[in-house]
Scaffold this active site. Structure first.
Site, PDB file in Angstrom:
ATOM      1  N   ALA A 119       2.404   8.474  23.856  1.00 43.90           N
ATOM      2  CA  ALA A 119       2.335   7.965  22.488  1.00 43.90           C
ATOM      3  C   ALA A 119       1.021   7.274  22.146  1.00 43.90           C
ATOM      4  CB  ALA A 119       3.492   7.001  22.244  1.00 43.90           C
ATOM      5  N   ASN A 175       6.881   3.153  28.806  1.00 42.16           N
ATOM      6  CA  ASN A 175       6.100   4.317  29.206  1.00 42.16           C
ATOM      7  C   ASN A 175       4.626   4.177  28.862  1.00 42.16           C
ATOM      8  OD1 ASN A 175       8.226   5.760  30.383  1.00 42.16           O
ATOM      9  ND2 ASN A 175       8.844   6.646  28.448  1.00 42.16           N
ATOM     10  N   HIS A 203       0.929   1.221  18.351  1.00 45.63           N
ATOM     11  CA  HIS A 203       0.378   0.754  19.618  1.00 45.63           C
ATOM     12  C   HIS A 203      -1.089   0.376  19.400  1.00 45.63           C
ATOM     13  CE1 HIS A 203       3.909   2.155  21.774  1.00 45.63           C
ATOM     14  NE2 HIS A 203       3.780   3.329  21.189  1.00 45.63           N
TER      15      HIS A 203
END
Length: 252
Positions: A119, A175, A203
């Site tokens: 991601a 993750n 993020h």
């Protein structure tokens, strides 16, 4: 063409099955028969609910798209079967003893463990941390209450600490932090925020070192059928598979 055995028949598995380009799924495994049958039908593969039987099927590489528990349970067996493995649930590798064991078996068998970018972006040059000093390294992740499966009426930080601490409290949200830790060769500091006004998973990566400094911000569109999963994470696996047999290797 690369042949793939898909371990896990959930949301990510269906996205991979719908976008077979440069690879072909020949077998799928899930503990739930209905899920295995549905994905087998969608991908033209054989369905398995017995893992030992799954490993007898004809494929070159296993894509783990199930869970941290599944990566722990089946990772070593996949490598010992003489196949490479793509580990989506990279949080499993936050267990140092398991990670060391998996790498040791891969080396013994002459096989590879592939970690998709998932991601986030920028993992290629974050790998310079393996040979050059990093002084500050922070991941700030912001998600909606629905994505975190909690209730909140205001933006607030719900975790601050190291990546290996995060997995104990939020095992489904590690993750990215573990991928960054493995890439840089040192543990990343983590902040996890919940924001009811946020409709995407965000993020932010802050990194400083001998090379200079960088800031990376990624706002992921959630997967249509699972808001806790990033669509970018699925696309990164597809890109990895598409390029496995490409003689031109791009990125560090």
């Amino acid at each position: 063409m690369i042949t793939v055995g898909l371990l896990g028949c959930g949301n990510i598995g269906h996205i991979i099955a719908k976008n077979q380009k440069g690879f072909s799924i020949t077998a799928v495994y899930d503990q739930i028969q209905k899920r295995a049958d549905e994905l087998a039908s969608a991908s033209g593969a054989l369905a398995f609910t017995d893992f030992t039987s799954f490993l007898t099927a004809d494929f070159e590489i296993v894509v783990e798209a199930a869970s941290v528990a599944a990566a722990h349970e089946y990772g070593e067996a996949v490598l010992r079967s003489g196949r490479n493995i793509v580990v989506m649930s990279v949080g499993a590798l936050s267990d140092a003893s398991f990670c060391d064991s998996l790498v040791s078996i891969a080396r013994e068998m002459g096989k590879k463990i592939y970690i998709p970018s998932g991601a986030v972006m920028g993992l290629d040059n974050i790998k310079v941390g393996q040979i050059s000093g990093i002084t500050n390294f922070l991941l700030r992740t912001t998600k909606s209450p629905a994505s975190l499966r909690i209730e909140s009426t205001e933006r607030r930080m719900i975790f601050s600490g190291k990546a290996n601490e995060c997995i104990r409290n939020y095992p489904k949200n590690v993750n990215v932090s573990e991928a960054l830790t493995l890439a840089a060769g040192r543990e990343v500091d983590v902040e996890l925020w919940v924001d009811p006004d946020e409709d995407r998973n965000t993020h932010e990566i802050f990194i400083e070192g001998e090379f200079g400094d960088a800031y990376i911000r990624v706002r992921n569109v959630p997967s249509p059928d699972n808001p806790s999963t990033s669509y970018l994470a699925a696309l990164s696996i597809l890109t990895l598979l598409h390029n496995l047999d490409n003689p031109l290797v791009i990125g560090t």
